[in-house]
Design a protein around this motif. Structure first.
Motif, short mmCIF file in Angstrom:
data_model
loop_
_atom_site.label_atom_id
_atom_site.label_comp_id
_atom_site.label_asym_id
_atom_site.label_seq_id
_atom_site.Cartn_x
_atom_site.Cartn_y
_atom_site.Cartn_z
N MET A 215 84.63 -82.61 50.62
CA MET A 215 84.72 -82.98 49.24
C MET A 215 84.46 -84.46 49.59
N GLY A 216 84.27 -85.07 48.58
CA GLY A 216 84.51 -86.43 47.47
C GLY A 216 83.83 -87.49 49.19
N LEU A 217 84.45 -88.47 49.23
CA LEU A 217 83.82 -89.75 50.00
C LEU A 217 83.48 -89.45 51.61
N PRO A 218 84.09 -88.96 51.91
CA PRO A 218 83.58 -88.49 53.44
C PRO A 218 82.25 -87.90 53.83
N LYS A 307 83.68 -86.27 40.76
CA LYS A 307 85.39 -86.78 41.63
C LYS A 307 84.98 -84.47 42.66
N ASN A 308 84.95 -85.42 44.01
CA ASN A 308 85.11 -84.29 44.72
C ASN A 308 83.96 -83.59 44.76
N ARG A 333 81.79 -93.80 36.61
CA ARG A 333 82.77 -93.60 36.10
C ARG A 333 83.77 -92.06 36.09
N GLY A 334 85.15 -92.45 36.35
CA GLY A 334 85.96 -91.30 36.72
C GLY A 334 86.54 -91.46 37.96
N LEU A 335 85.93 -91.96 39.07
CA LEU A 335 86.21 -92.09 40.50
C LEU A 335 87.39 -93.13 40.99
N GLU A 336 88.22 -93.10 41.78
CA GLU A 336 88.78 -94.05 42.03
C GLU A 336 88.56 -95.58 42.76
#
Length: 421
Positions: A215-218, A307-308, A333-336
């Motif tokens: 999930m997410g960035l990777p 997100k995720n 928007r909403g992400l780190e």
């Protein structure tokens, strides 16, 4: 004078006088105490009369006093030996979110080993714990020693053994589905971490395959995630659907002969890397750079990242958009802040493109002045298996492809084709 003092004293109340009278009359006689002792044959212990022990009785035996309790400390390494790991790769906190080819320009903390002082027989350089002594200058920086790659390949072949048949793969994939088991490994923002290798081997003790959810960035670069999973665990991915993978341990795998993987006790600070966005874009002046950043923030957003979420289709989406648009904006928007900066860094390397700005939680990228679209490039959206049980797209194809150019991903089955964009 005496009479005046006596007359000034207050007389005692009747209650105090009565209590004094009762106490004086109710005092027991000394004969009653001896009578009770003779009736009940009570003998007080020697501990109540310590003076009696000196008269002739033996003193009580004294037990040896125990040493005071000392809580375990990671600094006391007198009786504990360092763990020797023969794994043929450098230990890093994250194998998917860090690259040995990118050299940092500084460190945020001293070179404290996250494994603890003296717990591993490898020296921590601030970025990794190399398998080869860094004092040896024969290997160039960023280039891995060829012997380590050959050793990893030999270990993986010996553990995998004969390839799985179609029926065996179907059975293992079915056992790892959600309705059959809840066991899974979540791969999130930090990607494939070092301690996650130990978790995978713990799952392999109970089952031949384990489900990995990404999930997410990777998920921006799933090709790298799949490669690192196989390269560091010596397993094989037998199924992929979106961000869900099934990792098989191999025919000759034995949990008793699993490699020694020392655990990291804390997360080390990330080193300092060069700035992603510079004051001026290469080839443009300061005024042109400011105008492009204003224009990029006003461009309609190509997509909004959740997100995720799963970002596997982001790179081909940006490439397709560059055929008609010069500037592209991605709403984050909403992400780190660290997350969308790393996403922009991956887009810069995979698309490729030029980063313009990260202001207002947006990623603005520019295709460049001399942009040439890549020809005959196809990207897999899902890996799945055909009705015959053969894998449509595998990591073996990823390894054989050249890293500098993205070749076409072909299906190994005539009945079913992989989805492409």
């Amino acid at each position: 004078m005496i009479l005046t003092k006596l007359s000034r004293q207050k007389p005692l109340p009747l209650s105090l006088l009565s209590t004094r009278h009762l106490l004086s009359t109710s005092a027991p006689a000394p004969a009653s105490s001896s009578r009770l002792r003779s009736l009940y044959a009570f003998e007080p212990p020697l501990s109540l009369h310590p003076q009696s022990s000196s008269s002739g009785a033996k003193p009580p035996s004294k037990k040896k006093t125990k040493p005071p309790y000392r809580p375990p400390s990671s600094l006391d390494r007198t009786k504990i030996k360092a763990v020797k790991s023969d794994l043929p790769f450098d230990f890093r906190f994250s194998y998917t979110e860090s690259s040995p080819n990118v050299r940092p320009i500084g460190l945020r903390e001293p070179k404290y080993s996250p494994f603890g002082p003296g717990r591993v027989n490898r020296e921590w350089t601030g970025v990794c714990a190399p398998a080869v002594d860094r004092k040896v200058r024969s290997v160039e920086e960023g280039v891995e020693e060829p012997k380590l790659e050959e050793k990893r390949k030999a270990m993986r072949e010996s553990i995998q053994g004969e390839p799985l048949t179609g029926a065996e793969r179907k059975i293992l994939v079915e056992r790892c589905q959600r309705h059959r088991t809840k066991r899974q490994i979540n791969l999130g923002r930090d990607g494939l971490t070092h301690n996650m290798l130990n978790d995978i081997h713990n799952h392999w003790r109970r089952a031949e395959a384990v489900r990995v959810k990404c999930m997410g960035l990777p998920t921006v670069d799933m090709k790298n995630v799949c490669f690192q999973l196989e390269d560091k665990t010596f397993g094989k991915i037998i199924h992929r659907h979106g961000g869900q993978l099934v990792l098989y341990r191999g025919r000759n795998y034995s949990s008793k002969r699993r490699p020694a993987i020392p655990l990291m006790l804390w997360k080390p600070h990330e080193p300092i890397y060069p700035r992603l966005i510079k004051t001026t874009i290469e080839g443009l002046s300061i005024e042109e750079t400011k105008e492009m950043r204003k224009k990029g923030l006003a461009v309609p957003a190509l997509t909004k990242l959740a997100k995720n979420g799963y970002y596997g289709s982001l790179v081909p989406m940006v490439r397709d958009a560059f055929l008609t648009n010069e500037l592209i904006r991605i709403d984050c928007r909403g992400l780190e802040k660290s997350d969308y900066k790393k996403i922009g860094c991956k887009l810069r390397d995979l698309v490729p493109c030029i980063l313009v700005t990260f202001e207002k939680e947006q990623i603005v990228v520019w295709r460049g002045q001399d942009y040439k679209p890549l020809e005959d490039v196809q990207f897999p959206m899902d890996w799945d298996e055909s009705p015959n049980g053969t894998l449509l797209v595998g990591v073996e194809d990823v390894r054989s492809s050249d890293s500098s150019s993205n070749k076409q991903w072909l299906s190994s089955s005539d009945d079913e084709e992989s989805s492409v964009s």
